[in-house]
Design an enzyme around this catalytic site. Structure first.
Site, short mmCIF file in Angstrom:
data_model
loop_
_atom_site.label_atom_id
_atom_site.label_comp_id
_atom_site.label_asym_id
_atom_site.label_seq_id
_atom_site.Cartn_x
_atom_site.Cartn_y
_atom_site.Cartn_z
N ASP A 1 -2.64 2.17 -4.21
CA ASP A 1 -2.48 3.55 -3.76
C ASP A 1 -3.81 4.28 -3.85
N THR B 1 0.86 -1.18 0.00
CA THR B 1 0.00 0.00 0.00
C THR B 1 0.90 1.24 0.00
N TYR C 1 1.15 12.54 14.09
CA TYR C 1 1.99 11.59 13.35
C TYR C 1 2.76 10.67 14.30
N THR D 1 11.90 11.71 0.06
CA THR D 1 10.66 11.42 -0.66
C THR D 1 9.81 12.68 -0.69
N ASP E 1 -8.58 3.65 -0.88
CA ASP E 1 -8.29 4.45 0.31
C ASP E 1 -8.26 3.46 1.47
N GLY F 1 7.50 7.36 -3.41
CA GLY F 1 8.49 7.26 -2.35
C GLY F 1 8.88 5.85 -1.95
N GLY G 1 2.40 4.11 -4.77
CA GLY G 1 2.48 5.08 -5.85
C GLY G 1 3.57 6.12 -5.71
C1 LIG Z 1 17.34 21.17 17.17
C2 LIG Z 1 16.85 20.64 15.85
C3 LIG Z 1 16.23 19.28 16.05
C4 LIG Z 1 15.62 18.79 14.74
C5 LIG Z 1 14.98 17.43 14.98
C6 LIG Z 1 14.10 17.06 13.83
C7 LIG Z 1 13.74 15.61 13.96
C8 LIG Z 1 12.95 15.17 12.76
C9 LIG Z 1 13.06 13.65 12.58
C10 LIG Z 1 12.06 13.18 11.57
C11 LIG Z 1 12.53 11.90 10.89
C12 LIG Z 1 11.43 11.09 10.36
C13 LIG Z 1 10.39 11.89 9.63
C14 LIG Z 1 9.48 10.96 8.87
O1 LIG Z 1 8.62 10.24 9.71
C15 LIG Z 1 8.71 11.65 7.78
C16 LIG Z 1 8.08 12.90 8.27
O2 LIG Z 1 7.33 12.94 9.21
S1 LIG Z 1 8.56 14.28 7.38
C17 LIG Z 1 7.78 15.60 8.30
C18 LIG Z 1 8.56 15.94 9.56
N1 LIG Z 1 7.96 17.10 10.17
C19 LIG Z 1 8.60 17.94 10.99
O3 LIG Z 1 9.75 17.74 11.37
C20 LIG Z 1 7.86 19.19 11.39
C21 LIG Z 1 8.48 20.36 10.67
N2 LIG Z 1 7.89 21.64 11.11
C22 LIG Z 1 6.86 22.19 10.44
O4 LIG Z 1 6.30 21.64 9.52
C23 LIG Z 1 6.44 23.56 10.91
O5 LIG Z 1 7.46 24.08 11.75
C24 LIG Z 1 5.14 23.56 11.72
C25 LIG Z 1 5.19 22.56 12.84
C26 LIG Z 1 3.99 23.24 10.76
C27 LIG Z 1 4.95 24.95 12.32
O6 LIG Z 1 5.09 25.90 11.28
P1 LIG Z 1 5.21 27.44 11.66
O7 LIG Z 1 5.38 28.17 10.37
O8 LIG Z 1 4.12 27.81 12.60
O9 LIG Z 1 6.57 27.56 12.51
P2 LIG Z 1 8.04 27.46 11.93
O10 LIG Z 1 8.13 26.46 10.84
O11 LIG Z 1 8.55 28.83 11.68
O12 LIG Z 1 8.80 26.84 13.20
C28 LIG Z 1 8.87 27.61 14.41
C29 LIG Z 1 10.13 27.17 15.11
O13 LIG Z 1 10.03 25.78 15.46
C30 LIG Z 1 11.14 25.08 14.89
N3 LIG Z 1 10.75 23.75 14.47
C31 LIG Z 1 9.72 23.43 13.68
N4 LIG Z 1 9.68 22.10 13.48
C32 LIG Z 1 10.72 21.58 14.16
C33 LIG Z 1 11.22 20.26 14.33
N5 LIG Z 1 10.63 19.20 13.77
N6 LIG Z 1 12.30 20.06 15.09
C34 LIG Z 1 12.91 21.12 15.67
N7 LIG Z 1 12.52 22.43 15.55
C35 LIG Z 1 11.40 22.63 14.79
C36 LIG Z 1 11.56 25.91 13.70
O14 LIG Z 1 12.88 25.60 13.36
C37 LIG Z 1 11.36 27.29 14.22
O15 LIG Z 1 12.45 27.60 15.05
P3 LIG Z 1 13.03 29.10 15.07
O16 LIG Z 1 11.88 29.93 15.64
O17 LIG Z 1 14.22 29.01 15.97
O18 LIG Z 1 13.35 29.47 13.67
N1 LIG Z 2 9.98 9.86 4.00
C1 LIG Z 2 10.39 9.71 5.24
O1 LIG Z 2 11.33 10.36 5.71
C2 LIG Z 2 9.69 8.74 6.14
C3 LIG Z 2 10.29 8.44 7.34
C4 LIG Z 2 9.64 7.56 8.22
C5 LIG Z 2 8.46 6.96 7.85
N2 LIG Z 2 7.92 7.25 6.66
C6 LIG Z 2 6.67 6.59 6.30
O2 LIG Z 2 6.87 5.84 5.11
C7 LIG Z 2 5.63 5.70 4.41
C8 LIG Z 2 5.80 6.16 2.99
O3 LIG Z 2 6.13 7.53 3.04
P1 LIG Z 2 6.83 8.29 1.82
O4 LIG Z 2 7.90 9.12 2.40
O5 LIG Z 2 7.12 7.32 0.74
O6 LIG Z 2 5.65 9.27 1.41
P2 LIG Z 2 4.98 9.60 0.02
O7 LIG Z 2 4.08 10.75 0.30
O8 LIG Z 2 6.00 9.69 -1.05
O9 LIG Z 2 4.09 8.28 -0.29
C9 LIG Z 2 2.95 7.99 0.46
C10 LIG Z 2 1.97 7.28 -0.46
O10 LIG Z 2 0.84 6.86 0.30
C11 LIG Z 2 -0.32 7.12 -0.46
N3 LIG Z 2 -1.49 7.26 0.41
C12 LIG Z 2 -1.75 8.28 1.26
N4 LIG Z 2 -2.93 8.08 1.87
C13 LIG Z 2 -3.42 6.89 1.40
C14 LIG Z 2 -4.60 6.16 1.65
N5 LIG Z 2 -5.53 6.61 2.50
N6 LIG Z 2 -4.78 5.00 0.98
C15 LIG Z 2 -3.83 4.55 0.10
N7 LIG Z 2 -2.70 5.21 -0.18
C16 LIG Z 2 -2.50 6.37 0.48
C17 LIG Z 2 -0.02 8.42 -1.19
O11 LIG Z 2 -0.87 8.59 -2.31
C18 LIG Z 2 1.44 8.20 -1.58
O12 LIG Z 2 1.56 7.60 -2.84
C19 LIG Z 2 4.63 6.55 5.21
O13 LIG Z 2 3.89 5.71 6.08
C20 LIG Z 2 5.50 7.48 6.02
O14 LIG Z 2 4.87 7.92 7.21
C21 LIG Z 2 8.47 8.13 5.78
#
Ligand SMILES: CCCCCCCCCCCCC[C@@H](O)CC(=O)SCCNC(=O)CCNC(=O)[C@H](O)C(C)(C)COP(=O)(O)OP(=O)(O)OC[C@H]1O[C@@H](n2cnc3c(N)ncnc32)[C@H](O)[C@@H]1OP(=O)(O)O
Ligand SMILES: NC(=O)c1ccc[n+]([C@@H]2O[C@H](COP(=O)([O-])OP(=O)(O)OC[C@H]3O[C@@H](n4cnc5c(N)ncnc54)[C@H](O)[C@@H]3O)[C@@H](O)[C@H]2O)c1
EC number: 1.1.1.n12
Length: 259
Positions: free
Chosen positions: A40, A15, A167, A202, A73, A20, A18
């Site tokens: 997907d 699943t 998440y 991705t 879905d 990453g 499609g």
């Molecule tokens: C000291 C640095 C530590 C960094 C650690 C990061 C660890 C991440 C590990 C993830 C690995 C696996 C990920 C995987 O599972 C796939 C994903 O989930 S990808 C998505 C990951 N998402 C995030 O990390 C969240 C990123 N943040 C945002 O999207 C936005 O910040 C949001 C929460 C939506 C808020 O947005 P907004 O515009 O309101 O605020 P800012 O973006 O300006 O941020 C405000 C300040 O917070 C700091 N910040 C934001 N997110 C993080 C974070 N994840 N870790 C640490 N700090 C974070 C940002 O830098 C700003 O700081 P500053 O005011 O000093 O500029």
């Molecule tokens: N990219 C990373 O850094 C990262 C790290 C840790 C875990 N993961 C996990 O790995 C998996 C794949 O992530 P990715 O990075 O390839 O993301 P991606 O966005 O490239 O791919 C996710 C795929 O899932 C599909 N999808 C979303 N909702 C769906 C639903 N309801 N039914 C069927 N398909 C659905 C999307 O259409 C997309 O093709 C996710 O579970 C994500 O949480 C990603």
């Protein structure tokens, strides 16, 4: 890693196939000889993955038993059940390998997170794995087939992450669900394991603010983000008999991030 055709008799349901990680997993499993059912939410993306797999099934109107694309879905109960029915109708057997990659993010600080963003992430990232794992396990048990179920969690499920209460909860739940399924299904010859990727290149991580990407990349002991293929290699190992005595494990693919 060179393919060894370890999965030549396997039917693999993927699943989130499609994009990453799911697309990379589909390619890797097919490279090891598996027939792939690529599912997907985005049906066109699933069909593109099947096209990339090459060989039978990549053409329109592929012969039965070749690779096939499915649109569903998987967070919807009826759709998830229908998916397993369609896969068994198409291939006349249940999938012996099931890889749940479907996932989304709706990042926001806890103080501002909406209930809808909570509900949606839990539904797609956690409930879908309950639905797909249950339907696949029911099919395998009723047919007396062994299997390997691999659920994609995240290192965030282990350590949390700023902006990801929804998440992180979903991914921590995937670990607990998979461990429990492993305890229940081991007697049926069905192994269940979680994979915990770190930051992987991705579309999902392309949405992360650059300043965060820069911060976290500097924290990774191996010094760089991972590729989807790095995760696919581990998934393929867990799908194969090379991991035949591994179940209930959580395997981190992180470059050492948060070890
Ligand atoms: C000291 C640095 C530590 C960094 C650690 C990061 C660890 C991440 C590990 C993830 C690995 C696996 C990920 C995987 O599972 C796939 C994903 O989930 S990808 C998505 C990951 N998402 C995030 O990390 C969240 C990123 N943040 C945002 O999207 C936005 O910040 C949001 C929460 C939506 C808020 O947005 P907004 O515009 O309101 O605020 P800012 O973006 O300006 O941020 C405000 C300040 O917070 C700091 N910040 C934001 N997110 C993080 C974070 N994840 N870790 C640490 N700090 C974070 C940002 O830098 C700003 O700081 P500053 O005011 O000093 O500029
Ligand atoms: N990219 C990373 O850094 C990262 C790290 C840790 C875990 N993961 C996990 O790995 C998996 C794949 O992530 P990715 O990075 O390839 O993301 P991606 O966005 O490239 O791919 C996710 C795929 O899932 C599909 N999808 C979303 N909702 C769906 C639903 N309801 N039914 C069927 N398909 C659905 C999307 O259409 C997309 O093709 C996710 O579970 C994500 O949480 C990603």
């Amino acid at each position: 890693m060179a393919s060894q055709l370890r999965l030549r008799s396997a039917l693999a349901l993927v699943t989130g196939a499609g994009s990453g990680i799911g697309r990379a997993v589909s390619v890797r499993l097919a490279g090891e000889g598996a027939t792939v059912a690529a599912c997907d939410l985005d049906g066109a993306a699933a069909r593109e993955t099947v096209r990339l797999l090459g060989g039978p099934g990549s053409e329109e109107e592929a012969p039965r038993g070749a690779h096939a694309a499915f649109q569903a879905d998987v967070s919807e109960a009826r759709a998830a059940r229908r998916l397993l029915e369609q896969v068994q109708d198409c291939f006349s057997r249940p999938p012996s390998v099931v890889v749940s990659c479907a996932g989304i993010t709706r990042d926001e600080f806890l103080l501002h997170m909406s209930e809808d963003d909570w509900d949606k992430v839990i539904a797609v990232n956690l409930k879908s794995i309950f639905l797909v794992t249950q339907a696949a396990a029911q099919a395998l048990v009723s047919s007396g087939c062994h299997g390997s179920i691999i659920n994609i969690s995240s290192i965030v499920g282990k350590v949390g992450n700023v902006g990801q209460t929804n998440y992180a909860a979903s991914k921590a739940g995937v670990i607990g669900l998979t461990q429990t399924a492993a305890r229940e299904l081991g007697r049926h010859g069905i192994r269940c394991n979680s994979v915990l990727p770190g930051f992987i290149k991705t579309p999902m991580t392309q949405k992360v603010p650059q300043k965060v990407l820069d911060k976290v990349t500097g924290m990774i002991p191996m010094g760089h983000m991972g590729d989807p293929e790095d995760v696919a290699d581990v998934v393929t190992f867990l799908a194969s008999e090379d991991s035949g005595y591994i179940t209930g494990a959580s395997v981190e693919v992180t470059g050492g991030l948060f070890m």
